[in-house]
Write a protein that holds these residues in place. Structure first.
Motif, PDB file in Angstrom:
ATOM      1  N   MET A  67       0.824  -1.201   0.000  1.00  0.00           N
ATOM      2  CA  MET A  67       0.000   0.000   0.000  1.00  0.00           C
ATOM      3  C   MET A  67       0.866   1.262   0.000  1.00  0.00           C
ATOM      4  O   MET A  67       0.556   2.226  -0.697  1.00  0.00           O
ATOM      5  CB  MET A  67      -0.952   0.025   1.192  1.00  0.00           C
ATOM      6  CG  MET A  67      -1.962   1.158   1.082  1.00  0.00           C
ATOM      7  SD  MET A  67      -3.278   1.061   2.275  1.00  0.00           S
ATOM      8  CE  MET A  67      -2.614   2.067   3.563  1.00  0.00           C
ATOM      9  N   VAL A  68       1.945   1.260   0.753  1.00  0.00           N
ATOM     10  CA  VAL A  68       2.861   2.407   0.748  1.00  0.00           C
ATOM     11  C   VAL A  68       3.387   2.633  -0.665  1.00  0.00           C
ATOM     12  O   VAL A  68       3.400   3.772  -1.162  1.00  0.00           O
ATOM     13  CB  VAL A  68       4.028   2.196   1.748  1.00  0.00           C
ATOM     14  CG1 VAL A  68       5.116   3.234   1.551  1.00  0.00           C
ATOM     15  CG2 VAL A  68       3.516   2.236   3.177  1.00  0.00           C
ATOM     16  N   SER A  69       3.800   1.573  -1.334  1.00  0.00           N
ATOM     17  CA  SER A  69       4.313   1.694  -2.705  1.00  0.00           C
ATOM     18  C   SER A  69       3.252   2.244  -3.657  1.00  0.00           C
ATOM     19  O   SER A  69       3.538   3.117  -4.484  1.00  0.00           O
ATOM     20  CB  SER A  69       4.793   0.336  -3.225  1.00  0.00           C
ATOM     21  OG  SER A  69       5.826  -0.158  -2.410  1.00  0.00           O
ATOM     22  N   LEU A  70       2.034   1.748  -3.544  1.00  0.00           N
ATOM     23  CA  LEU A  70       0.953   2.212  -4.417  1.00  0.00           C
ATOM     24  C   LEU A  70       0.627   3.684  -4.186  1.00  0.00           C
ATOM     25  O   LEU A  70       0.419   4.442  -5.137  1.00  0.00           O
ATOM     26  CB  LEU A  70      -0.299   1.360  -4.199  1.00  0.00           C
ATOM     27  CG  LEU A  70      -0.240  -0.063  -4.738  1.00  0.00           C
ATOM     28  CD1 LEU A  70      -1.378  -0.900  -4.158  1.00  0.00           C
ATOM     29  CD2 LEU A  70      -0.281  -0.064  -6.252  1.00  0.00           C
ATOM     30  N   VAL A  71       0.607   4.105  -2.931  1.00  0.00           N
ATOM     31  CA  VAL A  71       0.288   5.501  -2.616  1.00  0.00           C
ATOM     32  C   VAL A  71       1.410   6.423  -3.106  1.00  0.00           C
ATOM     33  O   VAL A  71       1.141   7.510  -3.633  1.00  0.00           O
ATOM     34  CB  VAL A  71       0.007   5.664  -1.105  1.00  0.00           C
ATOM     35  CG1 VAL A  71      -0.030   7.112  -0.688  1.00  0.00           C
ATOM     36  CG2 VAL A  71      -1.312   4.980  -0.749  1.00  0.00           C
ATOM     37  N   LEU A  72       2.651   6.000  -2.972  1.00  0.00           N
ATOM     38  CA  LEU A  72       3.755   6.816  -3.491  1.00  0.00           C
ATOM     39  C   LEU A  72       3.718   6.877  -5.013  1.00  0.00           C
ATOM     40  O   LEU A  72       4.022   7.922  -5.608  1.00  0.00           O
ATOM     41  CB  LEU A  72       5.099   6.276  -2.992  1.00  0.00           C
ATOM     42  CG  LEU A  72       5.350   6.467  -1.490  1.00  0.00           C
ATOM     43  CD1 LEU A  72       6.653   5.780  -1.084  1.00  0.00           C
ATOM     44  CD2 LEU A  72       5.364   7.932  -1.108  1.00  0.00           C
ATOM     45  N   LEU A  73       3.318   5.772  -5.661  1.00  0.00           N
ATOM     46  CA  LEU A  73       3.139   5.780  -7.115  1.00  0.00           C
ATOM     47  C   LEU A  73       2.040   6.763  -7.507  1.00  0.00           C
ATOM     48  O   LEU A  73       2.191   7.533  -8.462  1.00  0.00           O
ATOM     49  CB  LEU A  73       2.796   4.373  -7.615  1.00  0.00           C
ATOM     50  CG  LEU A  73       2.471   4.243  -9.106  1.00  0.00           C
ATOM     51  CD1 LEU A  73       3.679   4.620  -9.966  1.00  0.00           C
ATOM     52  CD2 LEU A  73       2.003   2.825  -9.418  1.00  0.00           C
ATOM     53  N   LEU A  74       0.941   6.780  -6.751  1.00  0.00           N
ATOM     54  CA  LEU A  74      -0.144   7.724  -7.019  1.00  0.00           C
ATOM     55  C   LEU A  74       0.330   9.168  -6.876  1.00  0.00           C
ATOM     56  O   LEU A  74      -0.051  10.034  -7.671  1.00  0.00           O
ATOM     57  CB  LEU A  74      -1.315   7.464  -6.073  1.00  0.00           C
ATOM     58  CG  LEU A  74      -2.209   6.301  -6.449  1.00  0.00           C
ATOM     59  CD1 LEU A  74      -3.089   5.887  -5.279  1.00  0.00           C
ATOM     60  CD2 LEU A  74      -3.054   6.657  -7.651  1.00  0.00           C
TER      61      LEU A  74
END
Length: 153
Positions: A67-74
């Protein structure tokens, strides 16, 4: 940036947001599972079958890292897409909602790594942050829907 179309970028953002929300729900489920396992002698039916919390905790941490990776990608997609389309940031409340979500996710992840029996306040910080994160996700989703309408042909 002078890219021909940002639709491909928004498709990645849509998938990332959907997967982030799925991760949040899975994290809530595994967090409640760990809570019931730790505090109850008799687990509800849905949580039975596990003898300890180590497997669930590892899964919880893995999903949290995703989730951290996805939010940083966003965040990256939002910055690149907005700068490429408008040339500057701050055209809607979505920027503020997004930055707040990113900060809350990072605070949640950081506090998760510090949880220990000698620091009971960290677990309360982690859970409290995730409750606030729910409302931040609602806010960023609503403002994001308005942003998406600007980019659709």
């Amino acid at each position: 940036m002078d890219l021909p179309s940002f639709i491909w970028l928004w498709k990645i953002a849509a998938w990332s947001m959907g997967l982030s929300l799925l991760a949040y729900m899975l994290l809530a489920f595994t967090g409640v599972w760990m809570f019931f396992h730790r505090t109850s002698e008799r687990l509800p039916f849905i949580f039975q079958g596990s003898t300890d919390n180590t497997d669930i905790r590892a899964l919880h941490l893995l999903i949290g890292g995703c989730m951290v990776s996805l939010v940083l990608l966003l965040l990256l997609i939002g910055i690149i897409g907005t700068l490429g389309h408008f040339g500057s940031l701050g055209h809607s409340p979505h920027l503020y909602a997004g930055v707040i979500v990113v900060l809350l996710v990072l605070l949640s992840a950081g506090s998760a790594l510090l949880i220990h029996t000698k620091r009971p306040w960290v677990k309360r910080l982690h859970v409290g942050t995730n409750i606030v994160l729910f409302f931040a996700f609602v806010w960023v989703s609503l403002t994001g829907w308005n942003v998406v309408q600007k980019y659709l042909p």
